[in-house]
Structures are given as structure tokens and as C-alpha cells.
Design a protein around this motif. Structure first.
Motif, PDB file in Angstrom:
ATOM      1  N   ARG A  53       0.850  -1.188   0.000  1.00 57.86           N
ATOM      2  CA  ARG A  53       0.000   0.000   0.000  1.00 57.86           C
ATOM      3  C   ARG A  53       0.884   1.236   0.000  1.00 57.86           C
ATOM      4  NH1 ARG A  53      -4.098  -0.301   4.787  1.00 57.86           N
ATOM      5  NH2 ARG A  53      -2.406  -1.392   5.846  1.00 57.86           N
ATOM      6  N   GLY A  54       0.526   2.217  -0.805  1.00 50.39           N
ATOM      7  CA  GLY A  54       1.338   3.418  -0.925  1.00 50.39           C
ATOM      8  C   GLY A  54       1.392   4.219   0.360  1.00 50.39           C
ATOM      9  N   ASN A  55       2.513   4.934   0.538  1.00 48.56           N
ATOM     10  CA  ASN A  55       2.673   5.760   1.736  1.00 48.56           C
ATOM     11  C   ASN A  55       2.545   7.251   1.436  1.00 48.56           C
ATOM     12  OD1 ASN A  55       5.081   6.449   0.487  1.00 48.56           O
ATOM     13  ND2 ASN A  55       6.385   5.259   1.867  1.00 48.56           N
ATOM     14  N   GLY A  56       2.177   7.594   0.194  1.00 54.44           N
ATOM     15  CA  GLY A  56       1.983   8.989  -0.166  1.00 54.44           C
ATOM     16  C   GLY A  56       3.242   9.715  -0.590  1.00 54.44           C
ATOM     17  N   THR A  57       4.383   9.019  -0.614  1.00 47.59           N
ATOM     18  CA  THR A  57       5.631   9.634  -1.052  1.00 47.59           C
ATOM     19  C   THR A  57       6.219   8.814  -2.195  1.00 47.59           C
ATOM     20  OG1 THR A  57       7.235   8.409   0.314  1.00 47.59           O
ATOM     21  CG2 THR A  57       6.021  10.209   1.378  1.00 47.59           C
ATOM     22  N   TRP A  58       7.289   9.322  -2.802  1.00 52.02           N
ATOM     23  CA  TRP A  58       7.898   8.627  -3.943  1.00 52.02           C
ATOM     24  C   TRP A  58       8.947   7.605  -3.518  1.00 52.02           C
ATOM     25  CZ3 TRP A  58      13.127   9.295  -5.624  1.00 52.02           C
ATOM     26  CH2 TRP A  58      13.855  10.253  -4.912  1.00 52.02           C
ATOM     27  N   THR A  59       9.192   7.472  -2.215  1.00 46.50           N
ATOM     28  CA  THR A  59      10.164   6.493  -1.725  1.00 46.50           C
ATOM     29  C   THR A  59       9.488   5.542  -0.744  1.00 46.50           C
ATOM     30  OG1 THR A  59      10.871   7.872   0.145  1.00 46.50           O
ATOM     31  CG2 THR A  59      12.032   8.165  -1.950  1.00 46.50           C
ATOM     32  N   ARG A  60      10.020   4.327  -0.664  1.00 44.23           N
ATOM     33  CA  ARG A  60       9.492   3.369   0.305  1.00 44.23           C
ATOM     34  C   ARG A  60      10.543   2.319   0.636  1.00 44.23           C
ATOM     35  NH1 ARG A  60       7.070  -1.572  -2.114  1.00 44.23           N
ATOM     36  NH2 ARG A  60       7.316  -1.480  -4.374  1.00 44.23           N
ATOM     37  N   GLU A  61      10.497   1.854   1.862  1.00 43.04           N
ATOM     38  CA  GLU A  61      11.368   0.762   2.276  1.00 43.04           C
ATOM     39  C   GLU A  61      10.918  -0.519   1.597  1.00 43.04           C
ATOM     40  OE1 GLU A  61      13.193  -0.805   6.489  1.00 43.04           O
ATOM     41  OE2 GLU A  61      11.013  -0.567   6.363  1.00 43.04           O
ATOM     42  N   ARG A  62      11.871  -1.344   1.182  1.00 41.90           N
ATOM     43  CA  ARG A  62      11.566  -2.618   0.563  1.00 41.90           C
ATOM     44  C   ARG A  62      11.975  -3.770   1.471  1.00 41.90           C
ATOM     45  NH1 ARG A  62      10.433  -3.448  -4.611  1.00 41.90           N
ATOM     46  NH2 ARG A  62       9.723  -5.353  -3.581  1.00 41.90           N
ATOM     47  N   ASP A  63      11.182  -4.831   1.445  1.00 42.73           N
ATOM     48  CA  ASP A  63      11.512  -6.050   2.166  1.00 42.73           C
ATOM     49  C   ASP A  63      12.675  -6.746   1.465  1.00 42.73           C
ATOM     50  OD1 ASP A  63      10.692  -8.394   4.048  1.00 42.73           O
ATOM     51  OD2 ASP A  63      10.750  -9.282   2.038  1.00 42.73           O
TER      52      ASP A  63
END
Length: 213
Positions: A53-63
Motif C-alpha cells: 500500500r502506498g505511503n503517499g511519497t515517492w520512496t518506500r522501504e523494501r523487504d
């Protein structure tokens, strides 16, 4: 990240990922302006098929486990040896969009030691250099991925990717992979053939200017 344009996530949708991974944040990834004209950061909304699910930003932590599955390209005509990659301790992804319909993804992997980063880089090189599509593949054939290495150095890989056959992506993808100490940075940029394509030198400079040392 989806360094292969054919990759489709299959894991169940998880919670909202944070926009940072440990001490890695957006400042450690290429800014959209570095990709060229008209590129913008893209807040990926995710969803069930995307597996997050998106966090509203262009970056995200990956598993770490799922990201290793997704860096391996699919659609190679011949069986490609998939190495046993060392697992990163942190992984941060960034996404971008272009008004032409193009897209780009960057991934920064941090390993426990430089030796682990070297093992990952060597394994990825073996995969990239062994994925070629047959000549004169008919349009109705199953989709095949063709990867042509452009730069192959001790700590730098640049390749160009296209799909052929039924359901092939209309985009041409350029990928750059750079190793620096315990880090491996990956950037893949996809644009229609009619658009001005990024050069290996441009993308290499982009990665060198953003990655931690």
C-alpha cells in the motif's frame, strides 16, 4: 523495484511501508531532475497486485526477501542461472513518471559488508549478460526479454532492455547498476522509442552523484 519490465509482484498486500530504510532516505536516491527533462517523482499508490500500500511519497522501504526476487529479470529465452544473492540489510526504492508514459525505478541496497555487495554485483552481472532474445522473433511468439550490456566494468553495469513477442512492452529500458563499498544502486528508466533515450554516461553520473560512499 522492477528492473525487469515483465515483473509482476505476487506477494500479499502488506502494511504501509515507511519512506525511509534505516538511515537511508530520499537524499540517497537520484532526484527526478537528474533523469532528464519532464521527469517527476511518483508516489506509487500500490495495491493488491503490487503487493503493498502506498505511503503517499515517492520512496518506500523494501523487504529484503521480496526485493531480491524482483531484481532478477524474467522473460529470458534461455534458462538463466539465478545466483544465491546475499540479503541486504536495508533497501530503499524510489519511483518516477514521465508524461510520455515512461517510468523509472531506483533501488539502493545496503549490505552488511562490501564483500556481500561484490557478490550481489557479480551475480547480477551473470544474469544480465546471459539474457538474449532470439533473432527475428515473430510478433505472436511468447514475450521474450532481450538485454544488451553497454558498459561492463568492475563496479558498473549499464544495459539496454527490450521486450519482443506477444504482449511486449512498448518501452525501451536502460538500466545502470553501480557498486560502492557496502552499497549497490540500481536505476532503470523506461521510455517509448520515440523519446530521447538517456545515455549511459548520463545515468552513470546520476548514480555516482546520489549514492552514499
Amino acid at each position: 523495484m522492477s528492473p525487469s519490465p515483465s515483473r509482476v509482484a505476487t506477494q500479499a498486500t502488506r502494511g504501509v511501508p515507511p519512506s525511509t530504510a534505516g538511515d537511508l532516505d530520499a537524499a540517497d536516491l537520484p532526484g527526478s531532475a537528474a533523469l532528464g527533462r519532464d521527469w517527476e517523482p511518483f508516489a506509487d499508490p500500490g495495491g493488491h497486485e503490487a503487493g503493498f500500500r502506498g505511503n503517499g511519497t515517492w520512496t518506500r522501504e523494501r523487504d529484503a526477501d521480496t526485493v531480491l526476487l524482483e531484481v532478477t529479470p524474467i522473460g529470458c529465452a534461455a534458462a538463466v542461472y539465478v545466483p544465491s544473492y546475499p540479503k541486504p540489510v536495508r533497501a530503499l526504492e524510489g519511483t518516477y513518471r514521465h508524461p510520455s508514459g515512461g517510468g523509472a525505478v531506483t533501488l539502493l541496497l545496503q549490505f552488511a559488508a562490501p564483500a556481500h555487495a561484490r557478490r550481489f554485483f557479480a551475480g547480477h552481472r551473470a544474469v544480465v549478460t546471459g539474457c538474449r532474445a532470439p533473432d527475428n522473433l515473430p510478433d505472436h511468439a511468447p514475450t521474450r526479454l532481450d538485454i544488451v550490456p553497454r558498459v561492463d566494468e568492475n563496479d558498473l553495469l549499464v544495459d539496454v532492455r527490450r521486450e519482443y513477442g506477444r504482449g511486449a512492452s512498448p518501452l525501451r529500458w536502460t538500466e545502470v547498476v553501480r557498486r560502492s563499498g557496502p552499497y549497490v544502486g540500481m536505476l532503470i528508466v523506461g521510455l517509448p522509442e520515440s523519446e530521447s533515450q538517456p545515455t549511459p554516461g548520463q545515468l552513470t553520473a546520476t548514480m555516482r552523484g546520489s549514492m552514499p560512499h
